[in-house]
Design a protein around this motif. Structure first.
Motif, PDB file in Angstrom:
ATOM      1  N   ILE A  56      35.013  51.984  69.646  1.00 30.02           N
ATOM      2  CA  ILE A  56      33.755  51.526  70.210  1.00 30.02           C
ATOM      3  C   ILE A  56      32.645  52.043  69.294  1.00 30.02           C
ATOM      4  CG2 ILE A  56      32.265  51.529  72.248  1.00 30.02           C
ATOM      5  CD1 ILE A  56      35.139  50.487  72.834  1.00 30.02           C
ATOM      6  N   TYR A  57      31.820  51.133  68.797  1.00 30.37           N
ATOM      7  CA  TYR A  57      30.707  51.524  67.934  1.00 30.37           C
ATOM      8  C   TYR A  57      29.408  51.332  68.692  1.00 30.37           C
ATOM      9  CZ  TYR A  57      34.253  51.262  64.289  1.00 30.37           C
ATOM     10  OH  TYR A  57      35.385  51.451  63.545  1.00 30.37           O
ATOM     11  N   ARG A  92      26.718  49.183  58.953  1.00 38.14           N
ATOM     12  CA  ARG A  92      27.060  48.630  60.253  1.00 38.14           C
ATOM     13  C   ARG A  92      27.313  47.128  60.165  1.00 38.14           C
ATOM     14  NH1 ARG A  92      22.654  48.904  64.804  1.00 38.14           N
ATOM     15  NH2 ARG A  92      23.783  47.138  65.615  1.00 38.14           N
ATOM     16  N   PRO A  93      28.244  46.620  60.960  1.00 36.65           N
ATOM     17  CA  PRO A  93      28.525  45.189  60.948  1.00 36.65           C
ATOM     18  C   PRO A  93      27.368  44.380  61.530  1.00 36.65           C
ATOM     19  CG  PRO A  93      29.785  46.283  62.677  1.00 36.65           C
ATOM     20  CD  PRO A  93      29.091  47.355  61.899  1.00 36.65           C
ATOM     21  N   ILE A 106      22.701  43.444  52.116  1.00 35.12           N
ATOM     22  CA  ILE A 106      23.874  43.162  52.947  1.00 35.12           C
ATOM     23  C   ILE A 106      25.069  42.752  52.084  1.00 35.12           C
ATOM     24  CG2 ILE A 106      22.447  42.451  54.911  1.00 35.12           C
ATOM     25  CD1 ILE A 106      23.351  39.531  54.320  1.00 35.12           C
ATOM     26  N   PHE A 107      26.238  42.766  52.704  1.00 37.95           N
ATOM     27  CA  PHE A 107      27.474  42.258  52.118  1.00 37.95           C
ATOM     28  C   PHE A 107      27.958  41.134  53.023  1.00 37.95           C
ATOM     29  CE2 PHE A 107      32.099  42.130  52.421  1.00 37.95           C
ATOM     30  CZ  PHE A 107      32.463  41.912  51.100  1.00 37.95           C
ATOM     31  N   VAL A 108      28.339  40.006  52.424  1.00 47.08           N
ATOM     32  CA  VAL A 108      28.857  38.873  53.186  1.00 47.08           C
ATOM     33  C   VAL A 108      30.151  38.393  52.536  1.00 47.08           C
ATOM     34  CG1 VAL A 108      28.435  36.506  53.980  1.00 47.08           C
ATOM     35  CG2 VAL A 108      26.535  38.117  53.825  1.00 47.08           C
ATOM     36  N   GLN A 132      32.771  37.793  57.490  1.00 52.33           N
ATOM     37  CA  GLN A 132      32.350  39.163  57.763  1.00 52.33           C
ATOM     38  C   GLN A 132      30.964  39.363  57.164  1.00 52.33           C
ATOM     39  OE1 GLN A 132      34.546  42.042  55.493  1.00 52.33           O
ATOM     40  NE2 GLN A 132      33.668  43.781  56.543  1.00 52.33           N
ATOM     41  N   ALA A 133      30.141  40.112  57.855  1.00 54.40           N
ATOM     42  CA  ALA A 133      28.826  40.480  57.321  1.00 54.40           C
ATOM     43  C   ALA A 133      28.508  41.891  57.798  1.00 54.40           C
ATOM     44  CB  ALA A 133      27.753  39.500  57.788  1.00 54.40           C
TER      45      ALA A 133
END
Length: 161
Positions: A39-40, A85-86, A101-103, A149-150
């Motif tokens: 759980i985040y 964080r996602p 960001i990373f995508v 995913q991001a």
């Protein structure tokens, strides 16, 4: 979202709401022989501390013991999503405009499936990410449905390590 994570979301949301925390993500994954329920959580401002994570863990443990929604044995982990964080919800993307960001995409866009750069714009349909290709800055339009995913990322390109 899996059936387990949906059930857990219903159980943990009242707890995070009561503690004025944001539920960022839920994972139920098998690693080796063990299952982990992660759980985040975060706070709207200032970041979360270990005591707040412990409060969520203690309260959720009581609910999970009472409801017993997961058949197999598992380890419960409650933590901060960290600096990377996602980005899952609309509000996550909206807050990330202007940030690095990373995508990762399901299929190639301009012969690439992974992008790191600044989120310049966001709509419900697409992301506009400014990436660097060698010395040029290029803006890439990514349809939201193609995002696998991001997450937020750390930009080391301008810093000396």
């Amino acid at each position: 979202m899996s059936k387990v994570t949906s059930i857990i979301e219903e159980l943990v949301t009242p707890i995070t709401d009561e503690l004025n925390l944001e539920l960022v993500d839920i994972e139920f994954v098998k690693e080796g022989r063990d299952w982990f329920l992660r759980i985040y959580v975060d706070t709207p401002v200032g970041g979360i501390d270990i005591l707040q994570c412990a409060q969520v863990s203690e309260r959720l443990s009581l609910v999970l013991d009472e409801k017993d929604p997961i058949e197999q044995n598992y380890y419960l982990e409650v933590s901060s999503p960290g600096a990377e964080r996602p980005l899952k919800k609309e509000s996550d993307f909206e807050k990330a405009v202007g940030k690095f960001i990373f995508v990762k995409t399901y299929e190639p866009i301009k012969d690439m499936k992974e992008f790191q750069g600044y989120l310049r714009a966001y709509t419900e349909q697409s992301l506009e990410v400014e990436i660097r290709i060698k010395t040029r800055k290029v803006t890439v339009q990514i349809e939201k449905e193609k995002v696998a995913q991001a997450r937020l990322a750390i930009d080391f390109s301008d810093k000396q390590i």
